[in-house]
Design an enzyme around this catalytic site. Structure first.
Site, PDB file in Angstrom:
ATOM      1  N   GLU A 190      -8.899  -2.508   3.801  1.00 22.40           N
ATOM      2  CA  GLU A 190      -8.568  -2.185   5.195  1.00 22.40           C
ATOM      3  C   GLU A 190      -9.556  -1.193   5.787  1.00 22.40           C
ATOM      4  O   GLU A 190      -9.976  -1.335   6.940  1.00 22.40           O
ATOM      5  CB  GLU A 190      -7.162  -1.570   5.278  1.00 22.40           C
ATOM      6  CG  GLU A 190      -6.050  -2.571   5.018  1.00 22.40           C
ATOM      7  CD  GLU A 190      -4.670  -1.919   4.996  1.00 22.40           C
ATOM      8  OE1 GLU A 190      -4.601  -0.677   4.947  1.00 22.40           O
ATOM      9  OE2 GLU A 190      -3.683  -2.669   5.027  1.00 22.40           O
ATOM     10  N   ASP A 242       0.821  -1.215   0.000  1.00 24.02           N
ATOM     11  CA  ASP A 242       0.000   0.000   0.000  1.00 24.02           C
ATOM     12  C   ASP A 242       0.851   1.260   0.000  1.00 24.02           C
ATOM     13  O   ASP A 242       0.642   2.174  -0.804  1.00 24.02           O
ATOM     14  CB  ASP A 242      -0.913   0.030   1.239  1.00 24.02           C
ATOM     15  CG  ASP A 242      -2.083  -0.934   1.122  1.00 24.02           C
ATOM     16  OD1 ASP A 242      -2.323  -1.429   0.003  1.00 24.02           O
ATOM     17  OD2 ASP A 242      -2.750  -1.184   2.138  1.00 24.02           O
TER      18      ASP A 242
END
Lengths: 270, 304
Positions: free
Chosen positions: B172, B71
């Site tokens: 997430e 990420d």
């Protein structure tokens, strides 16, 4: 004429249809009145946002289950799928186990309200209805509809002696007084006086997201007298008797029976 | 729909997030197709949005924490494409795997950012906090670590007149797999609408080092912590469920049929999303006035 009406000012839990359903049954089973009036969207909660699409089927199912258990009269708030994927903010009206629906006409979109995002409005040409239980003829409008003159005026001229108004009015402007309560008080008195009807306002109470619903449910007679007022900010129940005497006194000495339709011809063009 | 559906009050399902059994699934073709992105278009779009966001905020650039994971690697690359004014912070702790630090340096090399980074080991600061509040609970300390990093990022952002660029992805964010005011405490989330599997796709297109693109996702807040291990579900499955449940708004039963996975797995993901909604929203403000912030106020970010 004379029937007892109970105002069930409950806290609805947004999205928790089963919990709200149980509360409805508990009140319906313990009431001493002939007719119980719950708030707007009492079965689902008011601020449910996209949860609307997850629970509307449960709400319809719960509505049918409640209807089976009502052997007198009950009015509560629910969601009705009128055709595939088209939902309406509705009031279930149950008389002796028979279920019917009333739809909200004016869907607010100002301030915090997002009703047009989720619901289709009712059609006055098809959806204005008068019900009769024992001797009482009544109509039902939902919350915002009472902020416009026509729905209650129409129902009154169609024969209603009482107007039940399930509502979800959130608290605003709590300073030395509660401004929204004063507004509702004025509105209900005006409707009662102008249309010579009993107005029965049952409001939600408690928190839902940022909002707090203030309760303060009340009944105003056709003479403009507040006959019952429930607590502010807390769950409460109260019974009032709707009698004929006030209706007669109000109607013998009022201009209510006149409606000059030409005004509407002008309003239509504005 | 059976009436009994809501008689089982649905938020009561228990969840064993410590389970180490990971359900592996090959991604359903329909979902793979739905989640496939046009890498070039998405990259151009996000880069342009970062550039514009910086401009409208009147900030000179962006500061970002790089962890060695996919990420932050993808976000840092997009940031570096948007502006020369980027600054990278490496903030390892004792629970940071050595390989992550190596991969962070790999990213610095990849981005040619040898003069645009700072390494700050946060162990000392975290110890001060944990000693002061007398805790050795790994979850509490884990959240302290995330929030210490946030404080450092904002300190640098203020020094440089930059924005804090967050690295959270859609998977997430939806699962609530972030620390409120920690890695969740940022100014902008450029890849917040891309699922983890899509971030990996993007990472591959951006030609990031293979090891970073494919490594298991982990916040590394304590030793051995991985997202998939904690959840007991692999990201392909998680993303499939999230996509069908929340993008397409399909029912649990329908997803069981489509994916052929146990309903409990879907319920587990569903529950995580629901119980973490408070993390994604601004703090609730109890209404008193006629026009309350959030509830009535709908002013755009570009207001002044």
């Amino acid at each position: 004429m004379g029937i007892k009406v109970e105002l069930a000012q409950i806290r609805s839990y947004p999205g928790d249809v089963y919990r709200n359903y149980k509360k409805h049954l508990e009140i319906i089973e313990t009431t001493t009145a002939d007719c119980v009036i719950f708030p707007e969207l009492s079965l689902t909660g008011y601020i449910i946002k996209d949860l609307t699409y997850e629970i509307y089927k449960d709400a319809e199912e719960a509505t049918r289950k409640i209807a089976e258990k009502v052997n007198k009269c009950a009015v509560f708030g629910t969601i009705k799928e009128v055709r595939k994927g088209i939902l309406r903010n509705s009031a279930a009206v149950i008389i002796n186990g028979k279920l019917d629906y009333i739809y909200k006409f004016y869907l607010p979109t100002y301030g915090l309200f997002e009703e047009r995002r989720y619901f289709q409005r009712g059609d006055p040409l098809k959806d204005l209805k008068i019900f009769e239980y024992r001797d009482l003829k009544f109509g039902v409008v939902i919350c915002e509809d009472a902020w416009h003159p026509e729905p209650i005026e129409a129902l009154s001229l169609m024969g209603a002696d009482a107007i039940f108004i399930p509502s979800a009015s959130p608290m605003r402007k709590l300073r030395e007084n509660l401004a929204i309560e004063e507004s509702w008080d004025s509105l209900l008195k005006a409707h009662s006086l102008m249309n010579t009807v009993w107005t029965v306002f049952t409001n939600v109470v408690g928190s839902q997201e940022e909002e707090y619903f203030w309760g303060g449910s009340r009944v105003v007679s056709p003479l403009g007298d507040v006959k019952l007022k429930l607590k502010l900010f807390y769950e409460d129940r109260g019974v009032v008797e709707i009698t004929e005497n006030e209706l007669l006194r109000a109607r013998f000495f009022s201009s209510y029976r006149d409606h000059i339709r030409e005004f509407h011809s002008i309003l239509d063009k504005l | 729909m059976a009436f009994s559906k809501f008689s089982k009050f649905r938020w009561y399902y228990t969840l064993n997030i410590c389970s180490t059994n990971i359900l592996i699934m090959v991604m359903h073709e329909y979902i793979r197709k739905s989640l496939t992105i046009d890498c070039e278009a998405v990259t151009n779009y996000i880069v342009e949005r970062i550039r514009e966001y910086l401009e409208f905020s009147n900030k000179k650039g962006g500061v970002i924490g790089v962890s060695g994971g996919v990420d932050s690697a993808v976000t840092a690359t997009l940031l570096a494409k948007a502006t020369d004014n980027f600054f990278i912070l490496l903030m390892p702790s004792s629970s940071t795997p050595k390989i992550d630090l190596e991969d962070s340096f790999e990213m610095i090399k990849f981005l040619n950012a040898q003069n645009k980074y700072k390494l700050i080991n946060i162990d000392e600061i975290v110890s001060l906090f944990s000693n002061k509040i007398e805790t050795d609970n790994k979850y509490i300390i884990g959240n302290i670590k995330a929030r210490v990093r946030m404080i450092i990022l904002y300190a640098y952002a203020q020094m440089l007149d930059y924005l804090v660029v967050g690295t959270g992805d859609k998977s997430e964010l939806l699962l609530g797999y972030f620390t409120k005011y920690g890695d969740g405490g940022v100014d902008v989330l450029p890849i917040g609408d891309l699922y983890k599997t899509q971030v990996r796709m993007l990472g591959k297109c951006l030609e990031l080092p293979e090891r970073i693109v494919t490594k298991p996702s982990s916040p590394a807040l304590w030793e051995g912590q991985t997202a998939e291990g904690e959840l007991g579900i692999d990201y392909e499955t998680i993303d499939s469920i999230l996509y069908l449940r929340f993008d397409e708004m399909r029912s649990e039963d329908e997803i069981v049929k489509m994916l052929g996975i146990p309903i409990d797995t879907i319920k587990k993901v569903d529950r995580l999303v629901k119980i973490s909604q408070h993390k994604r929203l601004p703090p609730e403000i109890f209404r008193l006035s006629g026009r309350a912030i959030n509830s009535d106020w709908r002013f755009p970010r570009r207001w002044a």
